[in-house]
Structure formats: structure tokens, C-alpha cells
Design an enzyme around this catalytic site. Structure first.
Site, short mmCIF file in Angstrom:
data_model
loop_
_atom_site.label_atom_id
_atom_site.label_comp_id
_atom_site.label_asym_id
_atom_site.label_seq_id
_atom_site.Cartn_x
_atom_site.Cartn_y
_atom_site.Cartn_z
CB CYS A 39 10.44 -0.08 -0.90
SG CYS A 39 8.87 0.67 -1.33
CB CYS B 51 7.91 3.18 0.07
SG CYS B 51 8.92 2.60 -1.30
#
Lengths: 308, 316
Positions: A121, A202
Site C-alpha cells: 500500500c 491500495c
């Protein structure tokens, strides 16, 4: 006496007719023979289809395998079970002997499945019309990953490949440019890889756009504008940060307050994304200054000293 | 009793065999040969001639691999000399563009970023022979044609190991074929000084520079952004280097904190005082533009409201 002359003339006519007949037969035979011979010659050495782009990179297999093993040697734990030979075979199966203008996502699905891996992420870095700069940046700052820094992107970045229906099935002379056909091998591959890269993103994602392009920094016709933004997941992505970079000493054709960014913002806000935009993000601008150190925009407040 | 003797014998011999094979497996203290070395290096060779730098022309990458491998297999891994790699370097040699050579010490990653893969400069790692072996490890074994994937000798265990022999020959070759303006990037924060008096540059590169092909040597001494200023032009080891090169007859310049390299170092510390751009004020004013368009209005309303309250309080 007249009947003898008549019969002589008749004989002459017969000989002439026979001669013409033989000539005609010979000509027909020659034509048939010629077409049979050239026909079989064509079968033995068929010409590949002709396109406008550069052909398949020579030694593609060695390059792909070498890059595959090299990437694995860097020690990524999540890639431990990857099989480079299998990966090469699945790439080959995707395009060899096929018409390069009729590629499908199904062709590349096995390859995608064999090479996929999660992306941490907050590290996904997208780009449009900033190829050199964005990759220089991701090489210097390992907190960011472009598609070309992932396993699959790394293996195939900068390479060219396409098949051909005739043997040997690979076209080394030319390959279709993306503009030549809707479903070229190259465009189907990269659009599919881009889609998966966007789906995997993400946290906070970044995108580097070029503010020195007259047509605008954001274009709906680019891979970013037509594929990636529509495959980002609003449930996984918390924010999209745009870095709008102008060339050092280059035209300032676009900026965060420009029309194309407004368009981008509208599309993303409709999908419930939070967006921020920064003109000439400092760290990337510093990188641009490496290559333009003497430009007035690149004056460091402390000056260098020179000793003879 | 015979049974127990027999069992102890079995156990003992088992232990002995296990220990022996462990010793056989890890002969040396260093990491073994990089897995799939042959595929990686042949792949890199083709990558270089087809994609990275096609200007070098055609090379037989399999032949290159064989020459490389033959330099060190089936030999004592502690006795590999630079000359063993002579054929490899002869086959992989190509021109180094004039004015583009970049030598360095104690800053390999920085140099890789700075040279931009042979586009700005061509450091050793940007040549075909350097690209071939960069960041890889290898060694052979005596009385065997196989590579040792279990372990390889460290420099401390064997001065004449295969990896160092390769890089010594690479350094000599690179220096011999450099021309025009030569650049040297040194780390002014390195412990022991920017110019290691015993190192690849000192022992293998300087002695092989060709004086008649070189017009000038530019030394750049760059400190880490947060690092100590241990060395700089005209001081300590850098002075030693400058003197040595001048004695050899070269025209030498030296620059502290060479700007283009400073910019690279600033990437990780953009807010450091050393990294302030004098033209950055207008950029800072533009600043981030949030999607929360109401934000600046809200701020204005809030400030006006507080101002109103304040005035009201004063009046009261």
C-alpha cells in the site's frame, strides 16, 4: 494436277495447326509448372505480415529469462515459487503463430496469473507522458513502484513482440503500432497489465503527469485515462495524489488549476476518490535539476566551490 | 551386545557422514554463486546489445559466457587472477564514448542513478562487461567443472577470488579505454577519507589510464546530505589524489559538492537546508490544491467569524 496442290496445301495447314497446338500446350504446361513451383516456394518461405512498428526483439527468450531470474535473485519473498521457464512458455503461447492484430485478454491470462504479486500500500506510482522522469524517480526512491518495477513489467519493459500466422510464428521484421489495430499484441498486453496494477493498488496512490504537453497533462485516450483510473478501487484507495511536472525550462502548458486536471478530478470525484494535486513536486523537480543544473530554476541556495 | 555395538557404529558413522557433508556443503564463509547465473548473464548480454546500448553491435553472448566461466571453473577458487578473464574482456570490449567515463569510490548506488544507464555518463556498470557481472556472485571448485552454489570465499579468506579477479580486470580494461575528460566521484563523508589509497581506483584504474588520450581529470567530492564533511578538495586524501594525478602529468580540477550530484542526494532530504532552491519560493506559494474546494472558503469564514467575535468582545 489441281487435286495434288490441294492436298499439299491441306498437309501444310495440318502441320501449321499441329505446330500451333503443340506451342499452346507447351505454354499451358509452362504456366502450370511455374505456378506450381512458385506456389510451393511460397509455402516453404512465406513472407510475414508487414507492419509499421519495430519487430520482435531478437533473443527475446534469453532476455526475458535473464530478467526473470535477475528479479528473483533480488530476494523478494513473495516471488519464491515463480518458475521462469513456465513464465516464458506462457508468454510464447500468448502470441506465437497468432495474428498480432487479434490479440485477446484470454491470450495473456495464464501469463498474468503466473506473474502476479501484491503491491504494498501507498507505493503505487502511475504515470502518463513522463516515462523517463518517473522511472528515474522510482529507481532512486524505493518507496514507489511503477508498473515497470513490478515483476511482470520489469521482464517486458522496452521489449517488442508479435506473432505471425506463417512459420516460424514470430515476426522479427515488424510489429503493429498501437495505432494500426485496436487489438495489437502490445496494446492488449499493456492495457491488461495496467488494469491489474490499478486493481492491486491500495492506500495513497500517486500519478506523475506532464505539464509541458500542449494537448494537456491528462488525456482520456492514454492508458492512465482510459484504463487505470477506472480500475482503481475506491474501497482500497484512500487518496490519489497528482504530481504535475513541467520540463525544466520547458513550456508551462498545463497546471493543477488547468482544464485537463479539472476533467480528471471530475471523473475521480464521481467515483468517490479524494484527490490532491501539486505542481512541480519538489523531490521530482530536484531530479530534473540533475540534468539541468545550470538552469536558473535550479539554483541551490548554497553555491558549489571550485578549486583549481 | 553385538546388536548395541552395531547400532552405536551405525549412529556414529551416520553422524560422521552428516558432519562431513555439512563441511563439504559450506566450504567458505561467503554467499554461494548466484542461482541461474548463466541465464542471468546471457540474458543481460542480449539485453545490453539489443536494448540498453545497441550501438556496440553484435556480440556472441554464449561465447562470452563460456569465456567468463572458463576463467574460474575447475581451478583453486583461491587462486584466480585477472588474466584468467582476458578472453572474456577481449570479447566483450566496446568503445567507451569520449568524455563520458565516470570513476567512483564508496557511492555505487549514487553513481548508478547519476549515470542514467549510460545516457549521461558511462560508468563501469554501464559497459557491457560491467553490466554482465554487476551485483552477482560466483566461484568454482577445484577438480570439478561445476559452479559452487553453496558458498564462495570472501576477500578475507582469499585475496585471489574469482569475483575480485573479474573486477580488477574490469577496472583495468575500463581505465585503458577511457578518453577525453575523465570524471571521478568521491564520497566526502566516507570513513577513512574520500580517496581510498588502496582500492580499485588507486590500484587498478589510475595506473592504467592512458595519458595521451586524456585531456583532463575532474574530481567531484560530495558529502552525504546529513553526513560529516570528512574530506574535501585540497584536504587529506583528496590532496593525496590531486598530487598523485598532477605528478603523473594530468590536468586536474576538483569541485566540492558538485551540484548535479547534490540534487540526487537531496531526493531523500528535500527540506534540508542544503537542498533549498533559490527559485523555490514561487513553487511553494502554489502549493497543494485540495479537492475539498470549500476548504479555503471555510477558512475565510472562520477567520472572519473569529475576528467579529474578537471585536464584539472588545466593544463589550
Amino acid at each position: 494436277m489441281p487435286s495434288q496442290r490441294g492436298s499439299a496445301r491441306r498437309r501444310q495447314r495440318c502441320v501449321l495447326l499441329a505446330g500451333i497446338a503443340i506451342l499452346l500446350i507447351a505454354l499451358v504446361l509452362a504456366a502450370v509448372l511455374a505456378s506450381v513451383l512458385t506456389g510451393s516456394k511460397e509455402e516453404a518461405n512465406p513472407e510475414p505480415l508487414r507492419w509499421q512498428g519495430r519487430g520482435t526483439t531478437r533473443n527475446l527468450r534469453e532476455i526475458v529469462l535473464g530478467r526473470c531470474y535477475s528479479y528473483l535473485a533480488e530476494g523478494h519473498a513473495e516471488l519464491r515459487d515463480k518458475d521462469c521457464l513456465k513464465i516464458w512458455e506462457s508468454l510464447k503461447a500468448a502470441f506465437v503463430h497468432k495474428n498480432p492484430c487479434n490479440a485477446t485478454t484470454e491470450d495473456y491470462r495464464p501469463l498474468m496469473e503466473l506473474t502476479s504479486h501484491p503491491v504494498p500500500c501507498n507505493e503505487s506510482l502511475f504515470w502518463s507522458r513522463t516515462y523517463d522522469l518517473v522511472h528515474l524517480y522510482s529507481k532512486c526512491n524505493h518507496h514507489f513502484l511503477t508498473l515497470e518495477d513490478t515483476f511482470l513489467g520489469y521482464m517486458l519493459d522496452g521489449l517488442s513482440w508479435c506473432g505471425d500466422p506463417s512459420a516460424p510464428g514470430i515476426n522479427y521484421e515488424s510489429c503493429p503500432k498501437w495505432s494500426e489495430c485496436e487489438r495489437s499484441s502490445g496494446s492488449v498486453f499493456w492495457k491488461m497489465a495496467s488494469k491489474m496494477f490499478a486493481e492491486a493498488a491500495c492506500g495513497v496512490v500517486h500519478v506523475m503527469l506532464n505539464g509541458s504537453i500542449e494537448a494537456g497533462a491528462f488525456r482520456t485516450s492514454s492508458v492512465f485515462g482510459s484504463v487505470e483510473i477506472f480500475n482503481l478501487n475506491p474501497d482500497k484507495v484512500s487518496e490519489i495524489r497528482i504530481w504535475l511536472m513541467n520540463d525544466i525550462g520547458g513550456p508551462q502548458s498545463d497546471s493543477c488549476s488547468g482544464y485537463s486536471i479539472k476533467k480528471l478530478r471530475n471523473i475521480l470525484e464521481e467515483r468517490n476518490f479524494k484527490i490532491t494535486c501539486e505542481d512541480n513536486y519538489r523531490p521530482v523537480q530536484l531530479l530534473q535539476c540533475v540534468h539541468n543544473p545550470d538552469h536558473p530554476d535550479c539554483n541551490l541556495c548554497i553555491s558549489s566551490t571550485e578549486a583549481p | 551386545m553385538m546388536k548395541s555395538l552395531f547400532l552405536s557404529f551405525l549412529l556414529g558413522s551416520n553422524l560422521f557422514v552428516n558432519n562431513f557433508s555439512e563441511v563439504q556443503g559450506r566450504k567458505w564463509k561467503g554467499e554461494g554463486t548466484t542461482p541461474n547465473l548463466e541465464s542471468i548473464t546471457i540474458g543481460r548480454c542480449y539485453d545490453y546489445i539489443r536494448v540498453v546500448n545497441p550501438a556496440v553491435g553484435e556480440k556472441n553472448c554464449s561465447e562470452l559466457w563460456e569465456a567468463f566461466r572458463n576463467a574460474f571453473i575447475n581451478k583453486d577458487p583461491c587462486n584466480i587472477l585477472p588474466q584468467h578473464f582476458e578472453l572474456f574482456f577481449k570479447l566483450s570490449l566496446h568503445a567507451i564514448p569520449t568524455d563520458k567515463s565516470l570513476f567512483w569510490e564508496n557511492n555505487q548506488l549514487l553513481v548508478n542513478s547519476f549515470s542514467s544507464r549510460a545516457r549521461r555518463y558511462m560508468a563501469l556498470g554501464d559497459t557491457l562487461f560491467g553490466f554482465f557481472g554487476d551485483f552477482l556472485n560466483w566461484c568454482g571448485q577445484e577438480n570439478s567443472t561445476g559452479l559452487d552454489y553453496e558458498s564462495c570465499p570472501t576477500a578475507a579468506e582469499c585475496e585471489n577470488n574469482a569475483v575480485d579477479a573479474f573486477w580488477r580486470m574490469a577496472s583495468m580494461t575500463y581505465a585503458q579505454h577511457s578518453s577525453g575528460v575523465i570524471h571521478v566521484l568521491l564520497n566526502g563523508s566516507a570513513e577513512g577519507g574520500a580517496y581510498p589509497v588502496k582500492g580499485f581506483f588507486a590500484d587498478y584504474e589510475i595506473p592504467h589510464l592512458q595519458r595521451d588520450k586524456i585531456s583532463q581529470i575532474d574530481i567531484w567530492v560530495v558529502d552525504d546530505i546529513e553526513g560529516p564533511n570528512i574530506d574535501s578538495c585540497g584536504h587529506n586524501t583528496v590532496q593525496i589524489l590531486e598530487d598523485r594525478l598532477k605528478t603523473l602529468g594530468y590536468s586536474v580540477t576538483c569541485t566540492d559538492n558538485y551540484k548535479p550530484v547534490m540534487f540526487l542526494l537531496c531526493l531523500d532530504n528535500p527540506d534540508h537546508s542544503k537542498c533549498t532552491l533559490s527559485s523555490s519560493a514561487p513553487a511553494a506559494q502554489r502549493g497543494p490544491i485540495s479537492s475539498d474546494r470549500g476548504g479555503s472558503w471555510n477558512k475565510l469564514m472562520f477567520v472572519s467569524f473569529v475576528g467579529f467575535l474578537f471585536r464584539s468582545v472588545l466593544v463589550y
